[in-house]
Scaffold this active site. Structure first.
Site, PDB file in Angstrom:
ATOM      1  CG  HIS A  81      -2.049  -1.001   1.109  1.00  0.00           C
ATOM      2  ND1 HIS A  81      -3.320  -0.658   0.746  1.00  0.00           N
ATOM      3  CD2 HIS A  81      -2.067  -2.352   1.260  1.00  0.00           C
ATOM      4  CE1 HIS A  81      -4.083  -1.740   0.711  1.00  0.00           C
ATOM      5  NE2 HIS A  81      -3.345  -2.787   1.016  1.00  0.00           N
ATOM      6  CG  ASP A  91       0.133   9.324   0.775  1.00  0.00           C
ATOM      7  OD1 ASP A  91       0.061   8.155   1.186  1.00  0.00           O
ATOM      8  OD2 ASP A  91      -0.560  10.255   1.223  1.00  0.00           O
TER       9      ASP A  91
HETATM   10  P1  ADQ Z   1      -3.021   6.065   4.859  1.00  0.00           P
HETATM   11  O1  ADQ Z   1      -1.627   6.540   5.031  1.00  0.00           O
HETATM   12  O2  ADQ Z   1      -3.781   5.875   6.102  1.00  0.00           O
HETATM   13  O3  ADQ Z   1      -3.094   4.715   4.012  1.00  0.00           O
HETATM   14  P2  ADQ Z   1      -4.899   7.542   2.967  1.00  0.00           P
HETATM   15  O4  ADQ Z   1      -4.833   6.901   1.650  1.00  0.00           O
HETATM   16  O5  ADQ Z   1      -4.935   9.015   2.893  1.00  0.00           O
HETATM   17  O6  ADQ Z   1      -3.683   7.226   3.927  1.00  0.00           O
HETATM   18  O7  ADQ Z   1      -6.178   7.009   3.694  1.00  0.00           O
HETATM   19  C1  ADQ Z   1      -6.655   7.607   4.831  1.00  0.00           C
HETATM   20  C2  ADQ Z   1      -8.087   7.195   5.077  1.00  0.00           C
HETATM   21  O8  ADQ Z   1      -8.400   7.606   6.393  1.00  0.00           O
HETATM   22  C3  ADQ Z   1      -9.040   7.912   4.116  1.00  0.00           C
HETATM   23  O9  ADQ Z   1     -10.075   7.039   3.752  1.00  0.00           O
HETATM   24  C4  ADQ Z   1      -9.559   9.072   4.974  1.00  0.00           C
HETATM   25  O10 ADQ Z   1     -10.880   9.455   4.705  1.00  0.00           O
HETATM   26  C5  ADQ Z   1      -9.479   8.508   6.378  1.00  0.00           C
HETATM   27  N1  ADQ Z   1      -9.236   9.631   7.297  1.00  0.00           N
HETATM   28  C6  ADQ Z   1      -8.189  10.462   7.335  1.00  0.00           C
HETATM   29  N2  ADQ Z   1      -8.376  11.409   8.280  1.00  0.00           N
HETATM   30  C7  ADQ Z   1      -9.567  11.157   8.828  1.00  0.00           C
HETATM   31  C8  ADQ Z   1     -10.352  11.777   9.843  1.00  0.00           C
HETATM   32  N3  ADQ Z   1      -9.935  12.867  10.480  1.00  0.00           N
HETATM   33  N4  ADQ Z   1     -11.535  11.235  10.144  1.00  0.00           N
HETATM   34  C9  ADQ Z   1     -11.968  10.148   9.516  1.00  0.00           C
HETATM   35  N5  ADQ Z   1     -11.293   9.522   8.544  1.00  0.00           N
HETATM   36  C10 ADQ Z   1     -10.107  10.022   8.212  1.00  0.00           C
HETATM   37  C11 ADQ Z   1      -2.163   3.841   3.366  1.00  0.00           C
HETATM   38  C12 ADQ Z   1      -1.149   4.502   2.433  1.00  0.00           C
HETATM   39  C13 ADQ Z   1      -1.856   5.327   1.378  1.00  0.00           C
HETATM   40  C14 ADQ Z   1      -2.871   4.466   0.621  1.00  0.00           C
HETATM   41  C15 ADQ Z   1      -3.751   3.691   1.584  1.00  0.00           C
HETATM   42  C16 ADQ Z   1      -4.621   2.685   0.859  1.00  0.00           C
HETATM   43  O11 ADQ Z   1      -0.239   5.306   3.168  1.00  0.00           O
HETATM   44  O12 ADQ Z   1      -0.934   5.908   0.474  1.00  0.00           O
HETATM   45  O13 ADQ Z   1      -3.658   5.286  -0.187  1.00  0.00           O
HETATM   46  O14 ADQ Z   1      -2.984   2.988   2.538  1.00  0.00           O
HETATM   47  O15 ADQ Z   1      -3.857   1.841   0.066  1.00  0.00           O
END
Ligand code: ADQ
Length: 454
Positions: A154, A362
């Site tokens: 991921h 990311d």
């Molecule tokens: P993450 O680093 O966790 O995931 P991201 O892809 O941005 O990053 O996903 C975050 C998730 O958490 C999103 O669905 C978002 O809506 C939710 N989220 C963030 N802040 C929030 C808040 N304050 N309240 C509720 N929900 C919140 C890892 C990798 C990424 C990759 C994903 C999936 O680092 O690059 O996209 O896995 O593969």
């Protein structure tokens, strides 16, 4: 149809207690529901029980194990979060190299292999997720498994020269060759993986993603993860989102909202984002009181020092920015450290004129996709996106910025706020269509099809 076995550090299968699930969980549970199977992982609890606890809810079976304190420290807090996570996000300076961490990581993966192997049946497809579990496939093979094994990363795959800073880099990559299919988020990470295989292992890259090293051929593909686009969009217009939207509109008092939503993590570029926003405020005095930034950042991994450090820095920066620019009736930066339910987030995204997504590195970044999915097609906001987010490969109509440059961020904010409705629509539409087409079910199908193909 073969059963699917999903293995990840944490299990997100539905339970009686869990509320609304995220996109990944929704997609994997849907796949598990249709094929049958089990989702294995750590319960998140400290304990000595190694027997998995099975639970079936809503047609999906999950199986979790506890981990002893030492394993949590060395495997999860240690090798996963203090070694691999910073290194794979190009942060060599934050990477900790401890033999104990590495030992704990292998130990937990071995135990997982021992615990899970007896529950895997001959025809099952096995799909392992993420950097916590890289050697698991190798341990499963040690237990005699001949099933099709797949692995999806991921997060980014680091450049070869960076990866070789890891004392046991070769061992880690060799373990990946126990899998039949490896998936990366982008073409870029796939190519950096190829580079390692060719330079460090003397491997050969063939057609259709085939990679051969020492007589063993596997397949590596780029398979970008999507979101549950249609559901997210429907969410954005549902009652919970509409009430969040109304709340934002009322509290904005006619000002343009710039939104940032991230886990509080140094890879998300929050410090640099605040600097860019400050540069915008310094250079656009006329815009003061017409705009504000809402940054939502729930803390994560608080047991790791570098995460406590970034939190302290951001607290201080937000205080400084508001101290320098706020007026009696205007606060330029609202900085909130809590999570919100997905429908509420969707309503907030929809109320925003600008989505600011500026990670320093990311794997994908799902917030960028969620922001696009939540917009009103007749009045969409503008996405400002880091060139270093995996999603930038797909979301090319965003305003692409260098997240390290405060000037770049400030210019993009000014450009986004001044953008005409026509341009906003013409940028948003292709991104939205792409997100709907390449959604999270497309992603599971693409990976599972590659995995099933002999
Ligand atoms: P993450 O680093 O966790 O995931 P991201 O892809 O941005 O990053 O996903 C975050 C998730 O958490 C999103 O669905 C978002 O809506 C939710 N989220 C963030 N802040 C929030 C808040 N304050 N309240 C509720 N929900 C919140 C890892 C990798 C990424 C990759 C994903 C999936 O680092 O690059 O996209 O896995 O593969």
């Amino acid at each position: 149809m073969s059963r699917l076995i999903v293995i990840s550090n944490r299990v997100q299968a539905p339970t009686e207690e869990s509320g609304s699930q995220g996109g990944l969980a929704v997609a994997l549970t849907a796949a598990l529901r249709s094929t049958g199977g089990v989702w294995f992982g750590w319960s998140g609890e400290v304990g000595e029980t190694t027997e998995p606890r099975f639970a079936t809810f809503d047609g999906v079976t999950s199986a979790t194990v506890d981990l002893p304190e030492q394993d949590v420290e060395e495997y999860y807090d240690g090798y996963a979060n203090r070694t691999l996570w910073p290194l794979f996000h190009y942060r060599l300076g934050l990477t900790e190299f401890e033999r104990d961490f590495e030992g704990g990581y292998e130990r937990v993966n071995r135990v997982f292999g021992d615990v899970i192997a007896p529950h895997i049946e001959a025809e099952d497809l096995v799909w392992v997720h993420d950097y916590h579990m890289i050697p698991l496939g190798w341990f499963l093979r040690q237990r005699g498994l001949t099933n099709r094994l797949g692995f999806f990363l991921h997060i980014p795959w680091p450049p070869t020269r960076l990866l070789t800073a890891l004392p046991q880099h070769r061992r880690l990559v060799e373990a990946l060759f126990a899998y039949d299919v490896i998936g990366f988020q982008t073409q870029e990470w796939l190519e950096t993986f190829h580079d390692y295989v060719v330079r460090e292992m003397g491997g050969a890259i063939g057609e259709d993603g085939e990679i051969t090293v020492g007589g063993r051929t596997i397949r590596a593909i780029a398979c970008p993860i999507g979101i549950d686009a249609k559901e997210f969009m429907a969410n954005a217009f549902g009652p919970e989102a509409s009430s969040a939207f109304d709340r934002m509109v009322t509290s904005s008092m006619g000002r343009s909202l710039i939104i940032g939503v991230d886990r509080l993590d140094y890879s998300k570029g929050l410090e640099e984002r605040f600097n860019g926003y400050q540069r915008y405020l310094e250079t656009h005095e006329d815009a003061h009181s017409n705009v504000y930034l809402l940054q939502i950042a729930p803390p994560s991994r608080a047991s790791v020092q570098s995460y406590r450090d970034i939190r302290e820095k951001l607290d201080a920066m937000s205080g400084r920015i508001n101290g320098a620019f706020a007026d009696i009736d205007w606060v330029p930066l609202r900085y909130v450290n809590q999570g919100y339910p997905r429908p509420v987030l969707a309503g907030i995204y929809r109320a925003a004129r600008v989505g600011l997504v500026t990670p320093l590195r990311d794997g994908m970044n799902l917030v960028a996709k969620e922001f696009i999915a939540a917009q009103d097609p007749e009045d969409p906001g503008v996405l400002i996106l880091s060139r270093f987010a995996g999603s930038a490969e797909q979301l090319q109509e965003a305003l692409i910025v260098n997240p390290y440059s405060p000037d770049d961020i400030a210019d993009a904010i000014a450009r986004a706020l001044a953008m005409t409705l026509d341009e906003r629509k013409s940028r948003w539409r292709p991104m939205f269509d792409g997100i709907v087409k390449h959604d999270v079910s497309w992603w599971t199908d693409k990976f599972c099809t590659a995995l099933a193909a002999d």
